[in-house]
Design a protein around this motif. Sequence first.
Motif, PDB file in Angstrom:
ATOM      1  N   UNK A   1       0.842  -1.177   0.000  1.00  0.00           N
ATOM      2  CA  UNK A   1       0.000   0.000   0.000  1.00  0.00           C
ATOM      3  C   UNK A   1       0.888   1.240   0.000  1.00  0.00           C
ATOM      4  N   UNK A   2       0.669   2.128  -0.940  1.00  0.00           N
ATOM      5  CA  UNK A   2       1.500   3.316  -1.064  1.00  0.00           C
ATOM      6  C   UNK A   2       0.861   4.561  -0.462  1.00  0.00           C
ATOM      7  N   UNK A   3      -0.320   4.422   0.128  1.00  0.00           N
ATOM      8  CA  UNK A   3      -1.009   5.576   0.706  1.00  0.00           C
ATOM      9  C   UNK A   3      -0.282   6.085   1.945  1.00  0.00           C
ATOM     10  N   UNK A   4      -0.314   7.406   2.121  1.00  0.00           N
ATOM     11  CA  UNK A   4       0.265   8.005   3.321  1.00  0.00           C
ATOM     12  C   UNK A   4      -0.661   7.758   4.504  1.00  0.00           C
ATOM     13  N   UNK A   5      -0.083   7.584   5.694  1.00  0.00           N
ATOM     14  CA  UNK A   5      -0.912   7.362   6.875  1.00  0.00           C
ATOM     15  C   UNK A   5      -1.500   8.679   7.393  1.00  0.00           C
ATOM     16  N   UNK A   6      -2.740   8.936   7.010  1.00  0.00           N
ATOM     17  CA  UNK A   6      -3.457  10.137   7.432  1.00  0.00           C
ATOM     18  C   UNK A   6      -4.651   9.698   8.267  1.00  0.00           C
ATOM     19  N   UNK A   7      -4.836  10.327   9.414  1.00  0.00           N
ATOM     20  CA  UNK A   7      -5.927   9.976  10.321  1.00  0.00           C
ATOM     21  C   UNK A   7      -7.259  10.363   9.676  1.00  0.00           C
ATOM     22  N   UNK A   8      -8.150   9.387   9.530  1.00  0.00           N
ATOM     23  CA  UNK A   8      -9.489   9.636   9.001  1.00  0.00           C
ATOM     24  C   UNK A   8     -10.460   9.914  10.152  1.00  0.00           C
ATOM     25  N   UNK A   9     -10.355   9.106  11.218  1.00  0.00           N
ATOM     26  CA  UNK A   9     -11.234   9.246  12.383  1.00  0.00           C
ATOM     27  C   UNK A   9     -10.640   8.438  13.522  1.00  0.00           C
ATOM     28  N   UNK A  10     -11.065   8.761  14.733  1.00  0.00           N
ATOM     29  CA  UNK A  10     -10.644   8.016  15.917  1.00  0.00           C
ATOM     30  C   UNK A  10     -11.884   7.599  16.689  1.00  0.00           C
ATOM     31  N   UNK A  22      -8.650  14.227  12.829  1.00  0.00           N
ATOM     32  CA  UNK A  22      -8.738  13.877  11.416  1.00  0.00           C
ATOM     33  C   UNK A  22      -7.884  14.834  10.582  1.00  0.00           C
ATOM     34  N   UNK A  23      -7.141  14.260   9.648  1.00  0.00           N
ATOM     35  CA  UNK A  23      -6.261  15.044   8.800  1.00  0.00           C
ATOM     36  C   UNK A  23      -4.809  15.024   9.242  1.00  0.00           C
ATOM     37  N   UNK A  24      -4.552  14.620  10.500  1.00  0.00           N
ATOM     38  CA  UNK A  24      -3.162  14.495  10.954  1.00  0.00           C
ATOM     39  C   UNK A  24      -2.453  13.458  10.090  1.00  0.00           C
ATOM     40  N   UNK A  25      -1.232  13.785   9.658  1.00  0.00           N
ATOM     41  CA  UNK A  25      -0.429  12.824   8.895  1.00  0.00           C
ATOM     42  C   UNK A  25       0.659  12.291   9.809  1.00  0.00           C
ATOM     43  N   UNK A  26       0.671  10.982   9.993  1.00  0.00           N
ATOM     44  CA  UNK A  26       1.649  10.341  10.862  1.00  0.00           C
ATOM     45  C   UNK A  26       2.952  10.198  10.089  1.00  0.00           C
ATOM     46  N   UNK A  27       4.031  10.772  10.650  1.00  0.00           N
ATOM     47  CA  UNK A  27       5.317  10.776   9.948  1.00  0.00           C
ATOM     48  C   UNK A  27       6.370   9.919  10.643  1.00  0.00           C
ATOM     49  N   UNK A  28       6.126   9.511  11.906  1.00  0.00           N
ATOM     50  CA  UNK A  28       7.091   8.657  12.612  1.00  0.00           C
ATOM     51  C   UNK A  28       6.407   7.990  13.795  1.00  0.00           C
ATOM     52  N   UNK A  29       6.892   6.793  14.121  1.00  0.00           N
ATOM     53  CA  UNK A  29       6.475   6.070  15.330  1.00  0.00           C
ATOM     54  C   UNK A  29       7.750   5.783  16.119  1.00  0.00           C
ATOM     55  N   UNK A  30       7.793   6.274  17.336  1.00  0.00           N
ATOM     56  CA  UNK A  30       8.974   6.111  18.199  1.00  0.00           C
ATOM     57  C   UNK A  30      10.268   6.496  17.481  1.00  0.00           C
ATOM     58  N   UNK A  31      10.198   7.563  16.692  1.00  0.00           N
ATOM     59  CA  UNK A  31      11.378   8.072  16.004  1.00  0.00           C
ATOM     60  C   UNK A  31      11.676   7.439  14.653  1.00  0.00           C
ATOM     61  N   UNK A  32      11.008   6.334  14.334  1.00  0.00           N
ATOM     62  CA  UNK A  32      11.230   5.670  13.041  1.00  0.00           C
ATOM     63  C   UNK A  32      10.319   6.299  11.985  1.00  0.00           C
ATOM     64  N   UNK A  35       6.237   6.437   6.082  1.00  0.00           N
ATOM     65  CA  UNK A  35       5.835   7.093   4.837  1.00  0.00           C
ATOM     66  C   UNK A  35       4.582   6.477   4.222  1.00  0.00           C
ATOM     67  N   UNK A  36       4.293   5.234   4.600  1.00  0.00           N
ATOM     68  CA  UNK A  36       3.158   4.525   4.012  1.00  0.00           C
ATOM     69  C   UNK A  36       2.341   3.853   5.106  1.00  0.00           C
ATOM     70  N   UNK A  37       1.090   3.602   4.819  1.00  0.00           N
ATOM     71  CA  UNK A  37       0.192   2.956   5.780  1.00  0.00           C
ATOM     72  C   UNK A  37       0.761   1.624   6.241  1.00  0.00           C
TER      73      UNK A  37
END
Length: 88
Positions: A1-10, A22-32, A35-37
């Motif tokens: 999957x090449x889609x960017x991880x963008x929050x749709x809903x919680x 909603x709309x937040x783009x996740x760019x890292x998890x624990x510093x890593x 880029x993709x879902x």
Amino acid sequence: NTAEPVVAACHPGSPAAKALKPGDRITAVDGAPIRRVVEFEDALGRHYAGDRITLQVERDGKTREKQVTLVAELPSLIKPAALEKRDP
């Protein structure tokens, strides 16, 4: 999957709903970098319910860090339609 991880809903009331919008783009998890879902899913798969993780998100052109405690899978917000009664 090449889609960017963008929050749709919680899920309302969840730890994510308190930290993310909603709309937040996740760019890292624990510093890593993420880029993709699929990378986000892989990062979450290395953790367990109760683990606290740091998410780096972009919101309104600014980078922010958010702490989130993972929980077990939450029930769906979509309720199944009532079963119709059928005559035998």
